[in-house]
Write a protein that holds these residues in place. Sequence first.
Motif, PDB file in Angstrom:
ATOM      1  N   ALA A  60       0.793  -1.195  -0.088  1.00  0.00           N
ATOM      2  CA  ALA A  60      -0.083  -0.038   0.066  1.00  0.00           C
ATOM      3  C   ALA A  60       0.832   1.246   0.004  1.00  0.00           C
ATOM      4  O   ALA A  60       0.274   2.250  -0.532  1.00  0.00           O
ATOM      5  N   ALA A  61       2.078   1.097   0.567  1.00  0.00           N
ATOM      6  CA  ALA A  61       2.994   2.522   0.372  1.00  0.00           C
ATOM      7  C   ALA A  61       3.451   2.796  -0.873  1.00  0.00           C
ATOM      8  O   ALA A  61       3.634   3.818  -1.006  1.00  0.00           O
ATOM      9  N   HIS A  62       3.403   1.741  -1.787  1.00  0.00           N
ATOM     10  CA  HIS A  62       3.793   2.238  -3.067  1.00  0.00           C
ATOM     11  C   HIS A  62       2.727   2.305  -4.068  1.00  0.00           C
ATOM     12  O   HIS A  62       3.033   2.216  -5.378  1.00  0.00           O
ATOM     13  N   ILE A  63       1.712   2.905  -3.736  1.00  0.00           N
ATOM     14  CA  ILE A  63       0.456   3.431  -4.609  1.00  0.00           C
ATOM     15  C   ILE A  63       1.000   4.604  -5.401  1.00  0.00           C
ATOM     16  O   ILE A  63       1.867   5.372  -4.797  1.00  0.00           O
ATOM     17  N   SER A  87      -5.823  18.745   9.366  1.00  0.00           N
ATOM     18  CA  SER A  87      -5.940  18.081   7.755  1.00  0.00           C
ATOM     19  C   SER A  87      -4.458  17.597   7.764  1.00  0.00           C
ATOM     20  O   SER A  87      -3.407  17.880   8.324  1.00  0.00           O
ATOM     21  N   ILE A  88      -4.311  16.773   6.802  1.00  0.00           N
ATOM     22  CA  ILE A  88      -2.883  16.070   6.438  1.00  0.00           C
ATOM     23  C   ILE A  88      -2.814  15.744   4.832  1.00  0.00           C
ATOM     24  O   ILE A  88      -3.976  15.540   4.327  1.00  0.00           O
ATOM     25  N   SER A  89      -1.762  15.989   4.222  1.00  0.00           N
ATOM     26  CA  SER A  89      -1.748  15.892   2.848  1.00  0.00           C
ATOM     27  C   SER A  89      -1.577  14.496   2.393  1.00  0.00           C
ATOM     28  O   SER A  89      -1.153  13.787   3.368  1.00  0.00           O
ATOM     29  N   LEU A  90      -1.687  14.211   0.913  1.00  0.00           N
ATOM     30  CA  LEU A  90      -1.767  12.715   0.718  1.00  0.00           C
ATOM     31  C   LEU A  90       0.012  12.271   0.886  1.00  0.00           C
ATOM     32  O   LEU A  90      -0.042  11.089   1.330  1.00  0.00           O
ATOM     33  N   ARG A  91       0.715  13.101   0.578  1.00  0.00           N
ATOM     34  CA  ARG A  91       2.149  12.691   0.716  1.00  0.00           C
ATOM     35  C   ARG A  91       2.579  12.219   2.134  1.00  0.00           C
ATOM     36  O   ARG A  91       3.225  11.314   2.518  1.00  0.00           O
ATOM     37  N   LYS A  96       2.992   8.301   6.711  1.00  0.00           N
ATOM     38  CA  LYS A  96       2.807   8.057   8.039  1.00  0.00           C
ATOM     39  C   LYS A  96       1.943   6.707   8.384  1.00  0.00           C
ATOM     40  O   LYS A  96       2.403   5.833   8.977  1.00  0.00           O
ATOM     41  N   PHE A  97       0.828   6.813   7.512  1.00  0.00           N
ATOM     42  CA  PHE A  97      -0.079   5.662   7.659  1.00  0.00           C
ATOM     43  C   PHE A  97      -0.486   5.463   6.059  1.00  0.00           C
ATOM     44  O   PHE A  97      -1.645   5.697   5.773  1.00  0.00           O
ATOM     45  N   PRO A  98       0.198   4.506   5.236  1.00  0.00           N
ATOM     46  CA  PRO A  98      -0.244   4.262   3.795  1.00  0.00           C
ATOM     47  C   PRO A  98      -1.373   3.481   3.796  1.00  0.00           C
ATOM     48  O   PRO A  98      -2.582   3.497   2.999  1.00  0.00           O
ATOM     49  N   GLU A  99      -1.913   2.611   4.946  1.00  0.00           N
ATOM     50  CA  GLU A  99      -3.151   1.800   4.690  1.00  0.00           C
ATOM     51  C   GLU A  99      -4.285   2.764   4.604  1.00  0.00           C
ATOM     52  O   GLU A  99      -5.354   2.420   4.009  1.00  0.00           O
ATOM     53  N   ARG A 100      -4.277   3.852   5.279  1.00  0.00           N
ATOM     54  CA  ARG A 100      -5.450   4.701   5.519  1.00  0.00           C
ATOM     55  C   ARG A 100      -5.957   5.176   4.182  1.00  0.00           C
ATOM     56  O   ARG A 100      -7.053   5.659   4.004  1.00  0.00           O
ATOM     57  N   VAL A 101      -4.871   5.460   3.144  1.00  0.00           N
ATOM     58  CA  VAL A 101      -5.250   6.132   1.940  1.00  0.00           C
ATOM     59  C   VAL A 101      -5.883   5.066   1.083  1.00  0.00           C
ATOM     60  O   VAL A 101      -7.037   5.563   0.625  1.00  0.00           O
ATOM     61  N   ILE A 102      -5.630   4.087   0.959  1.00  0.00           N
ATOM     62  CA  ILE A 102      -6.448   2.944   0.371  1.00  0.00           C
ATOM     63  C   ILE A 102      -7.694   2.750   1.039  1.00  0.00           C
ATOM     64  O   ILE A 102      -8.925   2.652   0.371  1.00  0.00           O
ATOM     65  N   ARG A 124      -8.236  -6.086   4.183  1.00  0.00           N
ATOM     66  CA  ARG A 124      -7.197  -6.194   4.952  1.00  0.00           C
ATOM     67  C   ARG A 124      -5.976  -5.376   4.265  1.00  0.00           C
ATOM     68  O   ARG A 124      -5.772  -5.891   3.094  1.00  0.00           O
ATOM     69  N   ILE A 125      -5.501  -4.351   4.784  1.00  0.00           N
ATOM     70  CA  ILE A 125      -4.376  -3.490   4.009  1.00  0.00           C
ATOM     71  C   ILE A 125      -3.038  -3.724   4.798  1.00  0.00           C
ATOM     72  O   ILE A 125      -3.116  -3.594   6.013  1.00  0.00           O
ATOM     73  N   PHE A 126      -1.953  -4.117   3.747  1.00  0.00           N
ATOM     74  CA  PHE A 126      -0.541  -4.196   4.649  1.00  0.00           C
ATOM     75  C   PHE A 126       0.186  -3.123   3.834  1.00  0.00           C
ATOM     76  O   PHE A 126       0.127  -3.054   2.500  1.00  0.00           O
ATOM     77  N   ALA A 127       1.067  -2.286   4.564  1.00  0.00           N
ATOM     78  CA  ALA A 127       1.890  -1.315   3.983  1.00  0.00           C
ATOM     79  C   ALA A 127       3.245  -1.879   2.956  1.00  0.00           C
ATOM     80  O   ALA A 127       3.564  -1.477   1.847  1.00  0.00           O
TER      81      ALA A 127
END
Length: 150
Positions: A60-63, A87-91, A96-102, A124-127
């Motif tokens: 998920a971190a490599h999206i 607020s937090i940017s996508l970058r 910090k939490f790549p799972e939350r993006v997906i 289930r999402i794994f970084a």
Amino acid sequence: MQKTYYPKADEISRDWVLVDANDQTLGRLATQIATVLLGKHKPGFTPGVEMGDHVIVVNAAHIKVTGNKLEDKMYYRHSRYPGGLKSISLRDQLAKFPERVIEKAVWGMLPHNRMGRSLMRKLRIFAGADHTHAAQQPKSLEEVIPSSKE
């Protein structure tokens, strides 16, 4: 009179699907994940019935995203106190939490009710590349949805 087919609980089979998010576009990947979670890829799909499969997402971190979304796309949350908007940017979110993006992208494509919350529990999402569900012998996304391009 025509009768509408309604699947029984014992007729529904739930498989495990493994999705590799490495160098995948965020929105296009999220639509495929939502399709599998809802069960729209199955021939006996019925709206309002949980027919979908369990989905495991790795890397998920490599999206990737297109355009300037890494800086421009913002995620907001509120503490319910006055002035509590954060607020937090996508970058930064990917760092910090790549799972939350997906997770957030898929949640936006599911029904916002108790069925959608139940479907999110099947995701289930794994970084990284490792996951803890090898015992379930997950199939790849190409086996489940032949038209998906990865």
